[in-house]
Design an enzyme around this catalytic site. Sequence first.
Site, PDB file in Angstrom:
ATOM      1  N   ASP A  72       0.807  -1.220   0.000  1.00 30.56           N
ATOM      2  CA  ASP A  72       0.000   0.000   0.000  1.00 30.56           C
ATOM      3  C   ASP A  72       0.839   1.269   0.000  1.00 30.56           C
ATOM      4  O   ASP A  72       0.423   2.287  -0.564  1.00 30.56           O
ATOM      5  CB  ASP A  72      -0.932   0.007   1.220  1.00 30.56           C
ATOM      6  CG  ASP A  72      -1.946  -1.126   1.164  1.00 30.56           C
ATOM      7  OD1 ASP A  72      -2.440  -1.421   0.067  1.00 30.56           O
ATOM      8  OD2 ASP A  72      -2.227  -1.718   2.215  1.00 30.56           O
ATOM      9  N   VAL A  73       2.020   1.247   0.602  1.00 29.57           N
ATOM     10  CA  VAL A  73       2.836   2.458   0.719  1.00 29.57           C
ATOM     11  C   VAL A  73       3.482   2.845  -0.603  1.00 29.57           C
ATOM     12  O   VAL A  73       4.126   3.894  -0.696  1.00 29.57           O
ATOM     13  CB  VAL A  73       3.917   2.297   1.808  1.00 29.57           C
ATOM     14  CG1 VAL A  73       3.283   2.091   3.163  1.00 29.57           C
ATOM     15  CG2 VAL A  73       4.887   1.168   1.475  1.00 29.57           C
TER      16      VAL A  73
END
Length: 466
Positions: free
Chosen positions: A393-394
């Site tokens: 997700d990052v």
Amino acid sequence: MLDFRESVIALSYIVAAVFFIFGLKHLSSPATARAGNRLAAIGMALALGVTLLDRQIVSFWTIAIGTLIGAAIGVYFARTVQMTAMPQMVALFNGMGGGTAALVSVAEFLRLTRAGDAIGWGEGASIVLGTAIGAISLTGSIIAFGKLQEILPGRPLQFPLQRLINALILLSVLGLGGFVVIGGGGSTALWLLFAAALVLGAMFVLPIGGGDMPVVISILNSLTGLAAALTGFVLHNQMLVVAGVLVGASGTLLTLLMSTAMNRSVGNVLFGAFGAAASDPTATASVVGRTVRQTTAEDTAIALAYARSVVIVPGYGLAVAEAQHTVRELATDLEKRGVDVKYAIHPVAGRMPGHMNVLLAEANVPYDQLLEMDQVNGEFPQTDVVLVVGANDVVNPAARDDPSSPIYGMPILDVDRARNVIVLKRSMGHGFAGIDNALFYNDNTRMLFGDARQSLTQVGQALKNV
């Protein structure tokens, strides 16, 4: 006038507090964190040693036995727990601090009651709050440990009327606390409050997903500090108050910083059950029908060998595979070829604050190669190859480009703007947000599937033949 012993205690507490403050300041940077830990340890040793001069201590043998038992347990865990399991251990240690603060508050209440001493409203409130907050921190930390250790499911655990039940438990804690403060119920009411707070702590963390554990651990850490400070008021111990306030304040600031890094409010983290349900189909519509491009260890080695600059992005997959030493060896081989290697660290990568920094420090990665998100994002357009190891997700560009995405607005590492991106993952599985990653489908992205440590080993072996 204070006698000589009391003067020594008071002065030593001031010196210990200074050590704590400077130690905390040094912990803000990976380069000085080790020195900061030593300073804080010196301050704690001084505070503990001077406390033994207190005349109210009646049994040094009890203290000695407890110290030996605790030291033995601490040394055992320090030598046996893997660095990848550090988040779990931090959660447990934090919980022990909260439980200790709660039990000390209860013990002091029982001592005062048996002695027939009057307990003022202020002192009663400190006892009640120290007991409740410490108990919540204890069981909340145990649940966090269970989720991180995968004893419990990492997803949010919810059931019907959960919030209503939590509200009723909270009201019972408040009611019992008020009853104790006004002098009713005695020790029975306090023990009931302690039990209700234990249940509330567990219920508080159960509906929070494993991906949010960095924020939760930080919150529980600040609660433990607050409980310790309240216990200091009960014991009239200034050092405990100062230490507790420092822990509580730093934990609160860290919580706010991490929430900002996720573009989510603390309330959303605690009550949003993020990742509990399947993602909205519109959130992944942009990648439907697109395919990923796979690569091999040999092709990855060639791309790295002929790059001038490489940025490695570690994530939770790196920790799971225990690949920190392998990635360091690969980076060393690349540096021998004249490649400029750096590491990009996202504030909430991993499962606790600073998780990636701790893992890479264990592998002796130079501190000056660790770049925070704001430092490295401007360099990606000039980077030849970005190696994403287990992050999800990052590095998802949907957070920047897709208003329909549930993570829209979350600051990310802009790895998609590099010339080439190679992602090491076991599969196409989602991150804790439960959504597809648009990065995997980009034209400049290649996927290398498999265990991160095995894949990195194969890349390193292939690199020797380039």
